[in-house]
Enzyme design. Structure first.
Site, PDB file in Angstrom:
ATOM      1  N   ASP A   1       0.866  -1.169   0.000  1.00  0.00           N
ATOM      2  CA  ASP A   1       0.000   0.000   0.000  1.00  0.00           C
ATOM      3  C   ASP A   1       0.913   1.232   0.000  1.00  0.00           C
ATOM      4  OD1 ASP A   1      -2.290   1.701   0.552  1.00  0.00           O
ATOM      5  OD2 ASP A   1      -1.541   1.788   2.614  1.00  0.00           O
TER       6      ASP A   1
ATOM      7  N   ASP B   1      -0.370   5.064   0.810  1.00  0.00           N
ATOM      8  CA  ASP B   1      -0.710   6.106   1.788  1.00  0.00           C
ATOM      9  C   ASP B   1      -0.749   5.527   3.193  1.00  0.00           C
ATOM     10  OD1 ASP B   1      -1.100   8.365   0.016  1.00  0.00           O
ATOM     11  OD2 ASP B   1      -2.718   7.148  -0.814  1.00  0.00           O
TER      12      ASP B   1
HETATM   13  C1  XBP Z   1      -5.543   5.912   0.486  1.00  0.00           C
HETATM   14  C2  XBP Z   1      -6.621   6.832   0.315  1.00  0.00           C
HETATM   15  C3  XBP Z   1      -6.493   7.808  -0.723  1.00  0.00           C
HETATM   16  C4  XBP Z   1      -5.881   9.140  -0.425  1.00  0.00           C
HETATM   17  C5  XBP Z   1      -6.315  10.104  -1.484  1.00  0.00           C
HETATM   18  O1  XBP Z   1      -6.039   4.657   0.944  1.00  0.00           O
HETATM   19  O2  XBP Z   1      -7.608   6.764   0.969  1.00  0.00           O
HETATM   20  O3  XBP Z   1      -7.797   8.053  -1.077  1.00  0.00           O
HETATM   21  O4  XBP Z   1      -6.304   9.643   0.830  1.00  0.00           O
HETATM   22  O5  XBP Z   1      -5.939   9.677  -2.732  1.00  0.00           O
HETATM   23  P1  XBP Z   1      -5.110   3.384   0.908  1.00  0.00           P
HETATM   24  P2  XBP Z   1      -6.695  10.223  -4.055  1.00  0.00           P
HETATM   25  O6  XBP Z   1      -3.845   3.775   1.618  1.00  0.00           O
HETATM   26  O7  XBP Z   1      -5.859   2.343   1.666  1.00  0.00           O
HETATM   27  O8  XBP Z   1      -4.884   3.022  -0.536  1.00  0.00           O
HETATM   28  O9  XBP Z   1      -7.204  11.609  -3.757  1.00  0.00           O
HETATM   29  O10 XBP Z   1      -5.629  10.225  -5.131  1.00  0.00           O
HETATM   30  O11 XBP Z   1      -7.827   9.296  -4.374  1.00  0.00           O
HETATM   31 MG    MG Z   2      -3.057   3.070   3.434  1.00  0.00          MG
END
Ligand code: XBP
Ligand code: MG
Length: 257
Positions: A11, A13
């Protein structure tokens, strides 16, 4: 017969870097201000909004849940898409300015995995532009090429906690879930990875430390470094004194976790 570990799937973020609070959140607020909207997401509010993955989905949820005063125009979905493109522009500009470092241990583990010939992939909800900007500015200029597959954003219809993005990554690599280990930081993330059949290592962060990580093979407060040991919050295997997460531990978690 246990399958040998072939690939690590990350993952982005919250896992590779703490991008949410000082990255995505700031970029959303800049896009709102630029569009003349009186929307503003402070740190606790944003924590609640993280329940919904995906920027477009998160903005839509915010309006539906918290802004009954906002009269949705007929082209609301298009407006959200325009806002999201602006938000991506702000976010990648923040990354280009070096705003977001990798979490401790990430660079070390990726380097060790590469040196050992393990395959690497990414499975994320965020936009591809955001991933490539983070890799280039926070890891290495050529880091995009370290990953065989970068599965990102709208390439699948259903975002995490649906398993689709992991299914997509596995299919593109031609691997089965049993041959891989996933790395996540959130409840939505582990739900997606587990639903795809992957053993999962969690590294928690300030927004996710109280999430339910039921089903995780290992829950740590971070990957740790030799001089900065991790704290293990839950483990399905004996850690035998391990203080930081390396490939040897990855193989043990994969085999026995
Ligand atoms: C990550 C997210 C993303 C970011 C925003 O979730 O929730 O939506 O906050 O990204 P994970 P975008 O780590 O579970 O993948 O604005 O580019 O959608
Ligand atoms: Mg995440």
């Amino acid at each position: 017969m246990p399958q040998p570990l072939q690939a690590l799937i990350f993952d982005v973020d919250g896992t590779l870097a703490d991008t949410e609070r000082n990255g995505h959140r700031i970029a959303f607020n800049r896009a709102f201000a630029e569009a003349g909207l009186d929307w503003h997401w402070d740190v606790p509010r944003y924590g609640k909004l993280l329940a919904v993955t995906g920027g477009k989905e998160r903005m839509t949820y915010y309006v539906d849940r918290y802004r009954p005063d906002y009269a949705k125009p007929a082209d609301f979905a298009e407006r959200v898409a325009v806002l999201h493109r602006a938000k991506t522009r702000h976010y990648t500009a923040l990354l280009a300015g070096g705003a977001i470092p990798l979490r401790p241990g990430v660079r070390r583990l990726l380097a060790e995995a590469r040196a050992a010939g393990l395959r690497l992939a990414i499975a994320t909800t965020t936009t591809l532009d955001n991933v490539t900007a983070l890799l280039a500015h926070s890891l290495a200029p050529d880091a995009e090429s370290w990953f065989e597959v970068i599965a990102a954003g709208d390439v699948v219809p259903a975002k995490k906690p649906a398993p689709d993005i992991y299914h997509y990554a596995l299919k593109r690599m031609g691997l089965r879930a049993e041959e891989c280990l996933a790395f996540e930081d959130s409840q939505n993330g582990i739900r997606a990875a587990r639903a795809a059949g992957l053993k999962t290592v969690i590294t928690t962060n300030a927004y996710t430390h109280d999430h339910d990580f039921h089903g995780a093979a290992l829950v740590l407060d971070g990957l740790g470094e030799p001089d900065r040991p991790f704290q293990a919050l839950a483990s399905a295997i004996a850690l035998n004194g391990a203080r930081y997460f390396d490939l040897a531990l990855a193989r043990r978690v994969h085999a026995d976790g």
